[in-house]
Design a protein around this motif. Structure first.
Motif, PDB file in Angstrom:
ATOM      1  N   PRO A  62     -16.352 -12.195   4.404  1.00 30.47           N
ATOM      2  CA  PRO A  62     -17.565 -12.477   3.630  1.00 30.47           C
ATOM      3  C   PRO A  62     -17.844 -13.981   3.603  1.00 30.47           C
ATOM      4  CG  PRO A  62     -15.734 -12.066   2.147  1.00 30.47           C
ATOM      5  CD  PRO A  62     -15.215 -11.867   3.552  1.00 30.47           C
ATOM      6  N   ILE A  63     -19.092 -14.347   3.863  1.00 26.07           N
ATOM      7  CA  ILE A  63     -19.525 -15.743   3.802  1.00 26.07           C
ATOM      8  C   ILE A  63     -20.531 -15.839   2.652  1.00 26.07           C
ATOM      9  CG2 ILE A  63     -20.702 -17.612   5.036  1.00 26.07           C
ATOM     10  CD1 ILE A  63     -18.104 -16.841   6.396  1.00 26.07           C
ATOM     11  N   ASP A  64     -20.293 -16.783   1.723  1.00 24.31           N
ATOM     12  CA  ASP A  64     -21.179 -16.967   0.565  1.00 24.31           C
ATOM     13  C   ASP A  64     -22.285 -17.981   0.818  1.00 24.31           C
ATOM     14  OD1 ASP A  64     -19.839 -15.159  -0.972  1.00 24.31           O
ATOM     15  OD2 ASP A  64     -18.715 -16.642  -2.115  1.00 24.31           O
ATOM     16  N   GLY A  65     -22.166 -18.764   1.869  1.00 26.98           N
ATOM     17  CA  GLY A  65     -23.144 -19.800   2.169  1.00 26.98           C
ATOM     18  C   GLY A  65     -22.530 -20.815   3.106  1.00 26.98           C
ATOM     19  N   SER A  82     -27.397 -23.425   3.062  1.00 23.80           N
ATOM     20  CA  SER A  82     -27.886 -22.058   2.928  1.00 23.80           C
ATOM     21  C   SER A  82     -27.003 -21.321   1.939  1.00 23.80           C
ATOM     22  CB  SER A  82     -27.833 -21.333   4.283  1.00 23.80           C
ATOM     23  OG  SER A  82     -28.132 -19.961   4.113  1.00 23.80           O
ATOM     24  N   ASN A  83     -27.620 -20.552   1.057  1.00 23.05           N
ATOM     25  CA  ASN A  83     -26.851 -19.703   0.144  1.00 23.05           C
ATOM     26  C   ASN A  83     -26.912 -18.245   0.585  1.00 23.05           C
ATOM     27  OD1 ASN A  83     -29.427 -19.011  -0.564  1.00 23.05           O
ATOM     28  ND2 ASN A  83     -29.213 -19.498  -2.733  1.00 23.05           N
ATOM     29  N   GLN A  84     -27.321 -18.033   1.841  1.00 25.86           N
ATOM     30  CA  GLN A  84     -27.391 -16.676   2.396  1.00 25.86           C
ATOM     31  C   GLN A  84     -25.993 -16.064   2.426  1.00 25.86           C
ATOM     32  OE1 GLN A  84     -29.112 -16.514   6.331  1.00 25.86           O
ATOM     33  NE2 GLN A  84     -28.561 -14.389   6.624  1.00 25.86           N
ATOM     34  N   LYS A  85     -25.871 -14.892   1.862  1.00 26.08           N
ATOM     35  CA  LYS A  85     -24.605 -14.169   1.873  1.00 26.08           C
ATOM     36  C   LYS A  85     -24.618 -13.200   3.050  1.00 26.08           C
ATOM     37  CE  LYS A  85     -23.846 -14.224  -3.148  1.00 26.08           C
ATOM     38  NZ  LYS A  85     -23.914 -15.609  -3.234  1.00 26.08           N
ATOM     39  N   GLN A 126     -19.371 -26.672   6.785  1.00 27.77           N
ATOM     40  CA  GLN A 126     -18.419 -25.765   6.159  1.00 27.77           C
ATOM     41  C   GLN A 126     -19.057 -24.410   5.914  1.00 27.77           C
ATOM     42  OE1 GLN A 126     -18.653 -28.985   4.594  1.00 27.77           O
ATOM     43  NE2 GLN A 126     -16.919 -29.638   5.784  1.00 27.77           N
ATOM     44  N   LEU A 127     -18.266 -23.362   6.180  1.00 28.96           N
ATOM     45  CA  LEU A 127     -18.614 -21.999   5.780  1.00 28.96           C
ATOM     46  C   LEU A 127     -17.909 -21.741   4.460  1.00 28.96           C
ATOM     47  CD1 LEU A 127     -17.906 -20.155   9.155  1.00 28.96           C
ATOM     48  CD2 LEU A 127     -20.156 -20.700   8.215  1.00 28.96           C
TER      49      LEU A 127
END
Length: 152
Positions: A62-65, A82-85, A126-127
């Motif tokens: 899972p990537i939170d942004g 980006s705050n795209q999850k 950073q991810l």
């Protein structure tokens, strides 16, 4: 798979790789996939950068942004967040779109350098992953044909 199960999975993966070395966690790979003009203003320009994020691991991630910066020909060009999850599937990939901004000075430097045979770029940042303080860093370098060469 629920959100809680994913978080527990990442936690278990982190603990196992830190303590025993049994699980080999590989950093996701991030590549520049596209650049679109969003808005061209006199002092500030906005673009959408598409990043292809590839998960080489045998579990979903899972990537939170993310946060990123784009350098062109060794010069800072644009930055964005980006705050795209998104959940990277195991052994899979996803495209994440990031709004970035630049300024007239950065654009002008690139216009002057456009005569070169190619455009070297570096995308880094950073991810953000749950339970990984500071995130997972990435740095990718590449080269594109210049616009002048592409027009010929």
């Amino acid at each position: 798979m629920t959100w809680l199960q994913r978080v527990v999975g990442v936690l278990v993966l982190s603990l196992l790789s830190a303590c025993s070395g049994i699980v080999n966690f590989e950093k996701p790979q991030v590549n520049l996939a596209g650049l679109e003009v969003l808005d061209l203003g006199l002092l500030e320009q906005k673009f959408v950068v598409s990043l292809r994020v590839t998960n080489p691991n045998d579990m979903a991630l899972p990537i939170d942004g993310l946060k990123m910066k784009l350098d062109v020909n060794g010069q800072p060009f644009a930055t964005g967040v980006s705050n795209q999850k998104v959940t990277l599937p195991r052994l899979g990939e996803a495209v994440v779109k990031v709004n970035v901004t630049t300024n007239l000075s950065n654009i002008w430097k690139q216009i002057k350098a456009i005569q070169s045979k190619s455009l070297a770029y570096t995308v880094s940042g950073q991810l953000f992953v749950p339970l990984v303080p500071g995130g997972i860093s990435f740095n990718r370098q590449g080269e594109l044909s210049s616009l002048g060469a592409a027009a010929k």
